[in-house]
Each structure stands twice: as structure tokens, then as C-alpha cells.
Scaffold this motif. Structure first.
Motif, PDB file in Angstrom:
ATOM      1  N   ARG A 197       0.809  -1.156   0.072  1.00 46.58           N
ATOM      2  CA  ARG A 197       0.167   0.007  -0.028  1.00 46.58           C
ATOM      3  C   ARG A 197       1.032   1.261   0.002  1.00 46.58           C
ATOM      4  NH1 ARG A 197      -4.563   0.784   4.758  1.00 46.58           N
ATOM      5  NH2 ARG A 197      -2.619   0.713   5.714  1.00 46.58           N
ATOM      6  N   GLY A 198       0.478   2.150  -0.812  1.00 45.39           N
ATOM      7  CA  GLY A 198       1.046   3.357  -0.991  1.00 45.39           C
ATOM      8  C   GLY A 198       0.618   4.418  -0.086  1.00 45.39           C
ATOM      9  N   PRO A 199       1.323   5.761   0.053  1.00 43.37           N
ATOM     10  CA  PRO A 199       0.514   6.858   1.154  1.00 43.37           C
ATOM     11  C   PRO A 199      -1.006   7.152   0.480  1.00 43.37           C
ATOM     12  CG  PRO A 199       2.049   7.609  -0.800  1.00 43.37           C
ATOM     13  CD  PRO A 199       2.131   6.072  -0.878  1.00 43.37           C
ATOM     14  N   ALA A 200      -1.574   7.687   1.487  1.00 43.13           N
ATOM     15  CA  ALA A 200      -3.117   8.036   1.511  1.00 43.13           C
ATOM     16  C   ALA A 200      -3.028   9.494   0.802  1.00 43.13           C
ATOM     17  CB  ALA A 200      -3.481   8.184   2.830  1.00 43.13           C
ATOM     18  N   PHE A 201      -4.243   9.520  -0.056  1.00 43.92           N
ATOM     19  CA  PHE A 201      -4.445  11.087  -0.852  1.00 43.92           C
ATOM     20  C   PHE A 201      -6.194  11.155  -0.708  1.00 43.92           C
ATOM     21  CE2 PHE A 201      -0.419   9.730  -2.367  1.00 43.92           C
ATOM     22  CZ  PHE A 201       0.330  10.820  -2.012  1.00 43.92           C
ATOM     23  N   LYS A 202      -6.279  12.194  -0.877  1.00 46.20           N
ATOM     24  CA  LYS A 202      -7.965  12.534  -1.239  1.00 46.20           C
ATOM     25  C   LYS A 202      -8.546  11.842  -2.167  1.00 46.20           C
ATOM     26  CE  LYS A 202     -11.368  16.021  -1.159  1.00 46.20           C
ATOM     27  NZ  LYS A 202     -11.875  17.587  -1.030  1.00 46.20           N
ATOM     28  N   GLU A 203      -7.824  11.928  -3.501  1.00 44.01           N
ATOM     29  CA  GLU A 203      -8.302  11.310  -4.664  1.00 44.01           C
ATOM     30  C   GLU A 203      -6.982  11.379  -5.375  1.00 44.01           C
ATOM     31  OE1 GLU A 203     -10.235  14.122  -7.159  1.00 44.01           O
ATOM     32  OE2 GLU A 203     -11.840  14.482  -5.661  1.00 44.01           O
ATOM     33  N   ILE A 204      -7.184   9.929  -6.447  1.00 42.81           N
ATOM     34  CA  ILE A 204      -6.243   9.693  -7.304  1.00 42.81           C
ATOM     35  C   ILE A 204      -6.681   9.685  -8.674  1.00 42.81           C
ATOM     36  CG2 ILE A 204      -4.797   7.329  -7.889  1.00 42.81           C
ATOM     37  CD1 ILE A 204      -4.235   6.684  -5.090  1.00 42.81           C
ATOM     38  N   GLU A 205      -5.592  10.054  -9.586  1.00 42.03           N
ATOM     39  CA  GLU A 205      -6.309  10.127 -11.104  1.00 42.03           C
ATOM     40  C   GLU A 205      -5.035   9.630 -11.946  1.00 42.03           C
ATOM     41  OE1 GLU A 205      -7.194  14.266 -11.711  1.00 42.03           O
ATOM     42  OE2 GLU A 205      -8.791  14.389 -10.044  1.00 42.03           O
ATOM     43  N   ALA A 206      -5.577   9.338 -13.056  1.00 43.52           N
ATOM     44  CA  ALA A 206      -4.606   9.018 -14.145  1.00 43.52           C
ATOM     45  C   ALA A 206      -3.490   8.212 -13.971  1.00 43.52           C
ATOM     46  CB  ALA A 206      -3.934  10.385 -14.558  1.00 43.52           C
ATOM     47  N   PHE A 207      -3.802   7.029 -13.450  1.00 38.33           N
ATOM     48  CA  PHE A 207      -2.793   6.091 -13.143  1.00 38.33           C
ATOM     49  C   PHE A 207      -2.532   5.189 -14.244  1.00 38.33           C
ATOM     50  CE2 PHE A 207      -2.843   1.441 -11.657  1.00 38.33           C
ATOM     51  CZ  PHE A 207      -1.529   1.583 -11.396  1.00 38.33           C
ATOM     52  N   THR A 208      -1.210   5.228 -14.415  1.00 38.47           N
ATOM     53  CA  THR A 208      -0.826   4.307 -15.646  1.00 38.47           C
ATOM     54  C   THR A 208       0.852   3.748 -15.348  1.00 38.47           C
ATOM     55  OG1 THR A 208      -0.269   4.491 -18.311  1.00 38.47           O
ATOM     56  CG2 THR A 208       0.449   6.224 -16.746  1.00 38.47           C
ATOM     57  N   TYR A 209       0.966   2.492 -16.158  1.00 40.06           N
ATOM     58  CA  TYR A 209       2.293   1.882 -15.904  1.00 40.06           C
ATOM     59  C   TYR A 209       3.181   2.500 -17.420  1.00 40.06           C
ATOM     60  CZ  TYR A 209       1.808  -2.022 -12.607  1.00 40.06           C
ATOM     61  OH  TYR A 209       1.783  -2.704 -11.569  1.00 40.06           O
ATOM     62  N   ALA A 210       4.462   2.564 -17.133  1.00 36.97           N
ATOM     63  CA  ALA A 210       5.132   2.980 -18.264  1.00 36.97           C
ATOM     64  C   ALA A 210       5.191   1.823 -19.116  1.00 36.97           C
ATOM     65  CB  ALA A 210       6.736   3.272 -17.675  1.00 36.97           C
ATOM     66  N   LYS A 211       5.179   1.892 -20.515  1.00 38.17           N
ATOM     67  CA  LYS A 211       5.229   0.734 -21.294  1.00 38.17           C
ATOM     68  C   LYS A 211       6.504   0.001 -21.252  1.00 38.17           C
ATOM     69  CE  LYS A 211       2.305   3.262 -24.970  1.00 38.17           C
ATOM     70  NZ  LYS A 211       2.309   3.423 -26.303  1.00 38.17           N
ATOM     71  N   ALA A 212       7.674   0.382 -21.056  1.00 43.29           N
ATOM     72  CA  ALA A 212       8.836  -0.620 -21.357  1.00 43.29           C
ATOM     73  C   ALA A 212       9.466  -0.851 -19.902  1.00 43.29           C
ATOM     74  CB  ALA A 212       9.821   0.490 -21.918  1.00 43.29           C
ATOM     75  N   THR A 213       8.924  -0.450 -18.770  1.00 49.01           N
ATOM     76  CA  THR A 213       9.208  -1.039 -17.574  1.00 49.01           C
ATOM     77  C   THR A 213       7.952  -1.078 -16.701  1.00 49.01           C
ATOM     78  OG1 THR A 213       9.008   1.189 -16.384  1.00 49.01           O
ATOM     79  CG2 THR A 213      11.042   0.678 -17.686  1.00 49.01           C
ATOM     80  N   ASN A 214       8.162  -1.475 -15.175  1.00 47.02           N
ATOM     81  CA  ASN A 214       6.958  -1.869 -14.529  1.00 47.02           C
ATOM     82  C   ASN A 214       6.893  -0.421 -13.646  1.00 47.02           C
ATOM     83  OD1 ASN A 214       8.985  -2.282 -12.365  1.00 47.02           O
ATOM     84  ND2 ASN A 214       8.514  -4.068 -12.114  1.00 47.02           N
ATOM     85  N   ASN A 215       7.274   0.694 -13.892  1.00 47.94           N
ATOM     86  CA  ASN A 215       7.176   1.684 -13.131  1.00 47.94           C
ATOM     87  C   ASN A 215       5.652   2.387 -13.100  1.00 47.94           C
ATOM     88  OD1 ASN A 215      10.039   1.949 -12.221  1.00 47.94           O
ATOM     89  ND2 ASN A 215      10.529   3.058 -14.257  1.00 47.94           N
ATOM     90  N   ILE A 216       5.268   2.829 -12.289  1.00 44.24           N
ATOM     91  CA  ILE A 216       4.041   3.551 -12.348  1.00 44.24           C
ATOM     92  C   ILE A 216       3.879   4.945 -11.996  1.00 44.24           C
ATOM     93  CG2 ILE A 216       2.816   1.493 -11.395  1.00 44.24           C
ATOM     94  CD1 ILE A 216       2.465   2.650  -8.762  1.00 44.24           C
ATOM     95  N   LEU A 217       3.041   5.889 -12.677  1.00 47.41           N
ATOM     96  CA  LEU A 217       2.783   7.174 -12.594  1.00 47.41           C
ATOM     97  C   LEU A 217       1.249   7.454 -12.421  1.00 47.41           C
ATOM     98  CD1 LEU A 217       4.535   9.755 -13.258  1.00 47.41           C
ATOM     99  CD2 LEU A 217       3.529   9.640 -15.358  1.00 47.41           C
ATOM    100  N   TYR A 218       1.195   8.402 -11.379  1.00 43.88           N
ATOM    101  CA  TYR A 218      -0.367   8.592 -11.029  1.00 43.88           C
ATOM    102  C   TYR A 218      -0.279  10.154 -10.728  1.00 43.88           C
ATOM    103  CZ  TYR A 218       0.643   6.854  -6.526  1.00 43.88           C
ATOM    104  OH  TYR A 218       1.399   6.804  -5.083  1.00 43.88           O
ATOM    105  N   ALA A 219      -1.520  11.012 -10.735  1.00 45.97           N
ATOM    106  CA  ALA A 219      -1.608  12.290 -10.071  1.00 45.97           C
ATOM    107  C   ALA A 219      -2.601  11.924  -8.797  1.00 45.97           C
ATOM    108  CB  ALA A 219      -2.534  13.089 -11.189  1.00 45.97           C
ATOM    109  N   VAL A 220      -2.234  12.937  -8.020  1.00 46.19           N
ATOM    110  CA  VAL A 220      -3.004  12.679  -6.570  1.00 46.19           C
ATOM    111  C   VAL A 220      -3.509  14.013  -6.297  1.00 46.19           C
ATOM    112  CG1 VAL A 220      -1.798  10.707  -5.648  1.00 46.19           C
ATOM    113  CG2 VAL A 220      -1.016  13.232  -5.313  1.00 46.19           C
ATOM    114  N   LYS A 221      -4.620  14.226  -5.377  1.00 47.74           N
ATOM    115  CA  LYS A 221      -5.189  15.661  -4.834  1.00 47.74           C
ATOM    116  C   LYS A 221      -5.224  15.264  -3.274  1.00 47.74           C
ATOM    117  CE  LYS A 221      -9.337  18.242  -5.086  1.00 47.74           C
ATOM    118  NZ  LYS A 221     -10.642  18.344  -5.501  1.00 47.74           N
ATOM    119  N   ASN A 222      -4.572  16.265  -2.783  1.00 47.34           N
ATOM    120  CA  ASN A 222      -4.500  16.477  -1.076  1.00 47.34           C
ATOM    121  C   ASN A 222      -5.946  16.932  -0.477  1.00 47.34           C
ATOM    122  OD1 ASN A 222      -3.979  18.790  -1.098  1.00 47.34           O
ATOM    123  ND2 ASN A 222      -1.876  18.848  -0.542  1.00 47.34           N
TER     124      ASN A 222
END
Length: 558
Positions: free
Chosen positions: A341-366
Motif C-alpha cells: 500500500r502506498g501513501p494516502a490521498f483524497k483522490e487518485i487520478e490518471a494512473f498508468t504503467y510505463a510501457k517499457a518498465t514496471n514503473n507507475i505514474l499517477y496524479a493525486v489530490k490532497n
């Protein structure tokens, strides 16, 4: 800040500028048909081939119609259907449905097929080599014509819900007909298979070796795989093959309880299971379990993960080594990656994986209403507003537009590092409805390997737009469209409007040819073999519309 991709059909005469042509680029204008006096072109019929090099449309002169391909038309007809013409995928064959003497027929590659009372929409195989369509005879019986050969007749027609489907390798096709006793019949390769009270959701496996569908008898649903019936259930959904085609899974309802059936074996957790999914390589499997206390948990490869109040959609990385999803837990949102489990936020948006790796990227709202972007466990600064974060194709970089509280200027953030330059607006405004604007392609564009980046800027005071390429601004125009890089990443091109006319801009220099418009659905493409950018454009002359392919060939020293 919302994201849109906008294409326009803007029509204009061909002009030649007095400016010298960019020495590294040679422009060529190829005619794709000119308007004829007294001829009406149906603009909504304009179709572009999948390779973006050919155009077809329907016109009318008096009471006769004809279909044009790159400015050539050899036949006239009493009528042409509204859906026509049709380009095939890949090999770009042209077909359309015509009418003469109250009979309808298909014309493919300029050859006429047999005539019927009615002809339905054309379906091409994935490789474009085959086509099929539904027909109706004078007795109102229907059949499907495949590669010119008619199949079995059905008194009550061919179901539109299933339609005509081809296997991924284009070797097989299927549809469902209805007999005079209202029974449904699966037809594969134009031969009748099994018959049931109802048939729905016909699918081929990704390897094209199997076909499956759900069918009903006596109020019970079951799945038929390669003509073999499975167990009966009250309800069946989410029929899905694994990516390699070796496994079949679906959701089912049994005794008021949801469960998953995988390869004919029932899987049940808690008070129900649903949402089955495979990793891209088909080796991993996950589903969502409903627990007794109205909570949820994902089960990945048979292992239960964290309990949550609200589940988000699970994603696998492209190599299948990682799985992640958003989870609502006690009023907060977290990203759960590989069970952690990652850190807590009010909202999470636009969650995606990088195509060539298993890195993740997402936007959050506090809780303060500010936004940030997180890559794996690395968080950036919080801003008043941000655009959609985007990975580069190689997964090594990510970028997004941002805005500070109390400022109207915007800037780019690359790998969570603020760039120093400030801009009025990153993105191009597009009117969604009268008086309300969204933004077209505000996110950055990366080159194919990710080493270069471009994004558009709009100045509302000057009402001008320009591209920023590798951090350096290009000249300003009235408007600009999507950019594209050459395959070797050395060049970038886009269409730009100046003095009301559109030109192609390559590496910041506008071409000499100007047009009234860009044909709807046409975008700039790059031909690696010819080393040229090209796009389909149009002009409006006294005689009517004219169409062209504009090519900008790169002349690099050997």
C-alpha cells in the motif's frame, strides 16, 4: 485541465508563398481530385485510407452518384448508401454499396458483386484481404455473402448485435442467424453450427484457434467453446480469452452468488467474485472478490491482497511482472502495487504503467485541493493545477503541465523538476460548447525513443499559438495542430495556420504551400522509406472542393 484531440475540416484555396522554401525540405503537392462545376460533393462521405495516403468520397451530378478514389471515378449509379465508401485495413482496398433499378450491390476494387433487394454494412477482415456483408432477397430472407459466396438463408435474418466478425488472423468468420422457429444458429465460415434459444457475445481467441459465445436454453445461460457446452448459470458476463488463447474465463451468477469460471472450473471467494483479467503475456490472472462485510479484495495469482472499501481497476505492467490498482480505504485513496500500500490521498487520478518498465505514474489530490504527481514512491511538489502526466515511450522520463496558486502562468515539470520557462497557457483551446473551452493536446509529446519533447503554447492576449521544442519556442501562428517526430527523432512537423491558411511546419520553418483546410480525420504521418511527412488537405475554388496530399520530403546531406 482536460485533454482533447481535435481535428478540423477547414477548406481553402491553394496558394504559393513568396518566402523561399526551407532548404532541407522539398514540398510536393499531389492532386487527389478536383471539384467539377455543378457537382455536389458529400463532405460527410469523405474517407481516408488506413495508411493516410488515399481519399475517397461520394458526389452527385443531377440524379446520378459516383464514388471517387484519389480523383478517379469510372462508374455512375442511381444511388450510393450513406455509410459508403469503405476502406479496408492495411492493404487499403476500396468498397462501397450502390443501387441501380431498385437493386443494391457491392462494388469492391471497381468490380460489381451480385445484386440483392438490400445490402447491409460491409465488414473487412483484419488484414483487409476478405470482406463480408449481409443481404436480403425478394422473399425477405437474409444471408451473409463472404468473399462473393452467399451463405445459408435465414427466415428471420442475421442478428445485428453479434454482427459479422473475423478471427484475428482473418482465416475464419462467424455470425448468428435466426431460423423460422426463432432459434439462433451460429454460423462459422458460412456453415451452420449449433442452434440455441439465444446466442450472444461471440468471440474468437487471440490466436484464432478457438471460438466461444454464450447461449441460452430453458432460461439458463452457458458458454459454448468450440461447439462444446459448459455448465448452466442464471447469468454470464465478461467472456474473455487469455492473450495467448489457451484459457477462457467468464463471470457467472449461480444461486444468487457471483463467481468466476476459468477453464470450466468455478472460482469463488467470500460472497462473490467478478472482474477477471489476465496479464498481457497471459501467465498471470487476477479477479476481484467481494468479502462478507461488503469490502473487496483482489486475488492475484491465487493470493488475496489488501481489503478495501472501494476498488479501482487493476492493471498489469506490459511485461506482466507487476500488478497495481487504486483502492479506497477508510475515506482515503492509495495505490496498491504488488500487494504493498502506498501513501494516502483524497483522490487518485490518471494512473498508468510505463510501457517499457514496471514503473507507475499517477496524479493525486490532497485535502487542501492541491495536486501532485507520483512516480512509484517518488512524490513531486503540490500545485494549484496540473495536466495529465505522461511517460516517455522508453519509460525513463515523465512530464506534465502545472500552475502555482495565485499565478496564471503555466510551466512544464519533467521528472518532477520544474522547468524555468513560464507560458500563458500550455495547450490549444478548443470550444466544447458555446462559451466553454477545453484544451486540445495540452500534454507533452515525446519523440519515439523519448529523447525529445514538444508541447503547444497558446497566448490568449495575442491570440497566437506556438510549439516549444526541446525547451525552445518556435515561431507563432494563429493556430497549430498535433506535432509528430520523424522515426529517427531528428525532425518534428505540424500544421499551422497563418493569415487564415494552413501550412506544414518542419523544424520551425513553414512550407511554401498553403491550404484552406485539413480534411477531417487526417493527421500528419511520417513515411520512413520516403523520409517525408504527409497530410491530406483541401481547397475551395469556384468550381468546388479540391483535395491534395501535401508531402514534405527531408533532404539531408549524405
Amino acid at each position: 485541465m482536460r485533454r482533447y484531440v481535435v481535428f478540423a475540416l477547414i477548406l481553402l484555396p491553394l496558394l504559393v508563398s513568396a518566402n523561399p522554401q526551407h532548404s532541407a525540405v522539398k514540398e510536393t503537392v499531389v492532386s487527389l481530385g478536383h471539384g467539377i462545376s455543378g457537382e455536389e460533393i458529400y463532405v460527410n462521405s469523405l474517407k481516408i485510407s488506413s495508411n493516410l495516403k488515399h481519399i475517397s468520397y461520394v458526389s452527385r451530378i443531377g440524379k446520378t452518384f459516383r464514388v471517387w478514389l484519389d480523383g478517379v471515378s469510372n462508374k455512375t449509379h442511381d444511388g450510393v448508401t450513406e455509410q459508403s465508401p469503405f476502406f479496408s485495413p492495411q492493404n487499403n482496398r476500396l468498397a462501397y454499396i450502390a443501387q441501380e433499378n431498385a437493386k443494391m450491390f457491392v462494388v469492391i476494387d471497381d468490380q460489381e458483386h451480385a445484386r440483392y433487394k438490400f445490402v447491409g454494412t460491409i465488414t473487412f477482415s483484419p488484414d483487409g484481404s476478405r470482406l463480408a456483408y449481409r443481404v436480403e432477397n425478394e422473399n425477405k430472407k437474409q444471408q451473409v455473402v463472404v468473399d462473393g459466396q452467399p451463405g445459408p438463408l435465414f427466415d428471420w435474418g442475421i442478428t445485428k448485435e453479434v454482427g459479422i466478425i473475423f478471427s484475428p488472423d482473418s482465416q475464419h468468420m462467424a455470425y448468428v442467424g435466426i431460423n423460422d422457429n426463432s432459434s439462433f444458429v451460429l454460423v462459422k465460415d458460412n456453415k451452420k453450427m449449433s442452434s440455441y434459444e439465444k446466442i450472444e457475445n461471440v468471440i474468437f481467441s487471440p490466436d484464432s484457434r478457438h471460438i466461444a459465445y454464450k447461449a441460452m436454453e430453458k432460461g439458463k445461460w452457458f458458454v459454448v467453446l468450440d461447439d462444446k457446452k459448459g455448465a448452466a448459470y442464471n447469468e454470464i458476463n465478461d467472456l474473455l480469452f487469455s492473450p495467448d488463447g489457451s484459457q477462457l474465463v467468464y463471470s457467472a451468477m449461480k444461486n444468487n452468488r457471483r463467481l468466476i469460471v476459468k477453464n470450466n472450473e468455478e472460482i469463488s471467494e467470500g460472497s462473490g467474485t467478478l472482474a477477471p483479467s489476465f496479464s498481457p503475456d497471459g501467465r498471470r490472472f487476477a479477479y476481484l472478490a467481494v468479502e462478507k462485510d461488503n469490502k473487496f479484495c483482489y486475488v492475484v495469482d491465487g493470493k488475496k491482497e489488501l481489503s478495501m472499501d472501494v476498488p479501482g481497476r487493476l492493471l498489469f505492467s506490459s511485461d506482466g511482472t507487476s500488478a497495481a490498482y487504486a483502492a479506497g480505504i477508510e475515506g482515503k485513496w492509495h495505490i496498491i502495487k504488488d500487494g504493498i500500500r502506498g501513501p494516502a490521498f483524497k483522490e487518485i487520478e490518471a494512473f498508468t504503467y510505463a510501457k517499457a518498465t514496471n514503473n507507475i505514474l499517477y496524479a493525486v489530490k490532497n485535502e487542501d485541493g492541491k495536486y501532485s504527481v507520483i512516480k512509484d514512491e517518488t512524490a513531486g511538489k503540490f500545485y494549484h493545477a496540473i495536466g495529465t502526466p505522461l511517460f516517455s515511450p522508453d519509460g525513463k522520463q515523465y512530464a506534465y503541465a502545472a500552475m502555482q496558486q495565485g499565478s496564471t502562468d503555466m510551466f512544464m515539470v519533467i521528472n518532477n523538476v520544474e522547468q524555468p520557462s513560464r507560458y500563458p497557457v500550455i495547450g490549444i483551446p478548443a470550444e466544447e460548447k458555446p462559451g466553454k473551452f477545453g484544451f486540445a493536446f495540452q500534454q507533452p509529446y515525446f519523440s519515439p525513443k523519448g529523447s525529445r519533447m514538444v508541447f503547444p503554447v497558446y497566448d490568449p492576449d495575442k491570440k497566437t499559438a506556438y510549439m516549444v521544442v526541446d525547451g525552445k519556442p518556435h515561431p507563432s501562428f494563429e493556430s497549430i495542430m498535433q506535432p509528430i517526430f520523424s522515426d529517427d527523432e531528428k525532425h518534428v512537423a505540424y500544421m499551422a495556420r497563418k493569415d487564415g491558411r494552413w501550412r506544414m511546419v518542419v523544424d520551425g520553418e513553414a512550407g511554401i504551400n498553403a491550404f484552406d483546410g485539413i480534411i477531417r480525420g487526417s493527421i500528419i504521418a511520417f513515411d520512413a522509406r520516403e523520409r517525408c511527412f504527409f497530410i491530406l488537405v483541401a481547397s475551395q475554388k469556384e468550381s468546388g472542393l479540391s483535395f491534395f496530399r501535401l508531402e514534405a520530403k527531408i533532404n539531408e546531406p549524405s
